[in-house]
Design a protein around this motif. Structure first.
Motif, PDB file in Angstrom:
ATOM      1  N   GLY A   1       0.791  -1.216   0.000  1.00  0.00           N
ATOM      2  CA  GLY A   1       0.000   0.000   0.000  1.00  0.00           C
ATOM      3  C   GLY A   1       0.828   1.272   0.000  1.00  0.00           C
ATOM      4  O   GLY A   1       0.337   2.327  -0.308  1.00  0.00           O
ATOM      5  N   ALA A   2       2.098   1.191   0.362  1.00  0.00           N
ATOM      6  CA  ALA A   2       2.960   2.369   0.355  1.00  0.00           C
ATOM      7  C   ALA A   2       4.043   2.145  -0.674  1.00  0.00           C
ATOM      8  O   ALA A   2       4.926   1.339  -0.485  1.00  0.00           O
ATOM      9  N   SER A   3       3.960   2.858  -1.795  1.00  0.00           N
ATOM     10  CA  SER A   3       4.879   2.576  -2.895  1.00  0.00           C
ATOM     11  C   SER A   3       5.761   3.763  -3.241  1.00  0.00           C
ATOM     12  O   SER A   3       6.257   3.844  -4.339  1.00  0.00           O
TER      13      SER A   3
ATOM     14  N   TRP B   1      13.322  -8.440  -9.747  1.00  0.00           N
ATOM     15  CA  TRP B   1      12.013  -8.458 -10.394  1.00  0.00           C
ATOM     16  C   TRP B   1      12.065  -9.300 -11.656  1.00  0.00           C
ATOM     17  O   TRP B   1      13.083  -9.357 -12.333  1.00  0.00           O
ATOM     18  N   ARG B   2      10.940  -9.941 -12.007  1.00  0.00           N
ATOM     19  CA  ARG B   2      10.862 -10.747 -13.234  1.00  0.00           C
ATOM     20  C   ARG B   2       9.838 -10.139 -14.177  1.00  0.00           C
ATOM     21  O   ARG B   2       8.821  -9.593 -13.741  1.00  0.00           O
ATOM     22  N   ASN B   3      10.108 -10.228 -15.465  1.00  0.00           N
ATOM     23  CA  ASN B   3       9.170  -9.732 -16.456  1.00  0.00           C
ATOM     24  C   ASN B   3       7.973 -10.681 -16.556  1.00  0.00           C
ATOM     25  O   ASN B   3       7.993 -11.761 -15.972  1.00  0.00           O
ATOM     26  N   PRO B   4       6.911 -10.310 -17.281  1.00  0.00           N
ATOM     27  CA  PRO B   4       5.705 -11.147 -17.325  1.00  0.00           C
ATOM     28  C   PRO B   4       5.942 -12.572 -17.827  1.00  0.00           C
ATOM     29  O   PRO B   4       5.251 -13.498 -17.399  1.00  0.00           O
ATOM     30  N   ASP B   5       6.904 -12.770 -18.718  1.00  0.00           N
ATOM     31  CA  ASP B   5       7.196 -14.109 -19.241  1.00  0.00           C
ATOM     32  C   ASP B   5       8.187 -14.887 -18.374  1.00  0.00           C
ATOM     33  O   ASP B   5       8.510 -16.026 -18.695  1.00  0.00           O
TER      34      ASP B   5
ATOM     35  N   LYS C   1       4.705  -5.233  -7.227  1.00  0.00           N
ATOM     36  CA  LYS C   1       4.521  -4.986  -8.658  1.00  0.00           C
ATOM     37  C   LYS C   1       5.313  -3.754  -9.060  1.00  0.00           C
ATOM     38  O   LYS C   1       5.385  -2.774  -8.323  1.00  0.00           O
ATOM     39  N   MET C   2       5.897  -3.816 -10.240  1.00  0.00           N
ATOM     40  CA  MET C   2       6.658  -2.706 -10.790  1.00  0.00           C
ATOM     41  C   MET C   2       6.225  -2.561 -12.249  1.00  0.00           C
ATOM     42  O   MET C   2       6.309  -3.521 -13.019  1.00  0.00           O
ATOM     43  N   VAL C   3       5.751  -1.393 -12.613  1.00  0.00           N
ATOM     44  CA  VAL C   3       5.323  -1.158 -13.985  1.00  0.00           C
ATOM     45  C   VAL C   3       6.403  -0.343 -14.685  1.00  0.00           C
ATOM     46  O   VAL C   3       6.723   0.775 -14.269  1.00  0.00           O
TER      47      VAL C   3
ATOM     48  N   THR D   1       4.298  -5.065 -16.714  1.00  0.00           N
ATOM     49  CA  THR D   1       4.226  -5.199 -15.258  1.00  0.00           C
ATOM     50  C   THR D   1       5.143  -6.325 -14.822  1.00  0.00           C
ATOM     51  O   THR D   1       4.977  -7.482 -15.250  1.00  0.00           O
ATOM     52  N   TRP D   2       6.108  -5.980 -13.992  1.00  0.00           N
ATOM     53  CA  TRP D   2       7.088  -6.915 -13.463  1.00  0.00           C
ATOM     54  C   TRP D   2       6.651  -7.336 -12.062  1.00  0.00           C
ATOM     55  O   TRP D   2       6.024  -6.561 -11.342  1.00  0.00           O
TER      56      TRP D   2
END
Length: 124
Positions: free
Chosen positions: A9-11, A20-24, A102-104, A119-120
């Protein structure tokens, strides 16, 4: 200014030393401080991602900075450059951290007219 992983909730803070990993799940990136900014460096890639990068002219994918010279522009949002290895081009872009896991990543061309987002997900 840089902080440990953001709580849910605090980003507004960047989770330094997070992966972080990519969507694939074909590329993993580590977010870290790089001078007075943050960057994202490829720490792992599968064989297909490595081959795609090579076919685009990026010989060494692991170790490449995909996210570069990112500086804060708002709560949880960082602006800088995004490198696309299979095109071997750098675009203006942003990273936005959401809910701690999540990281966009977003890259744009033509003065922000054409953009692509990804979205990672947090690995650790």
């Amino acid at each position: 200014m840089f902080a440990a992983p953001a709580s849910a909730g605090a980003s507004s803070d960047v989770p330094i030393a997070s992966v972080w990993r990519n969507p694939d799940n074909s590329v993993h990136v580590r977010i870290d401080q790089c001078g007075g900014a943050i960057c994202g460096t490829v720490t792992w890639a599968n064989q297909e991602a490595i081959a795609d990068a090579r076919s685009g002219g990026t010989e060494q994918l692991v170790g490449t900075h995909l996210f570069r010279d990112l500086k804060p522009t708002g709560p949880g949002k960082w602006s800088g450059k995004v490198f696309v290895p299979d095109l071997r081009q750098t675009f203006s872009g942003t990273l936005q951290f959401q809910d701690g896991d999540k990281m966009v990543g977003r890259g744009c061309v033509l003065f922000g007219i054409i953009c692509k987002s990804q979205t990672w997900s947090r690995v650790r």
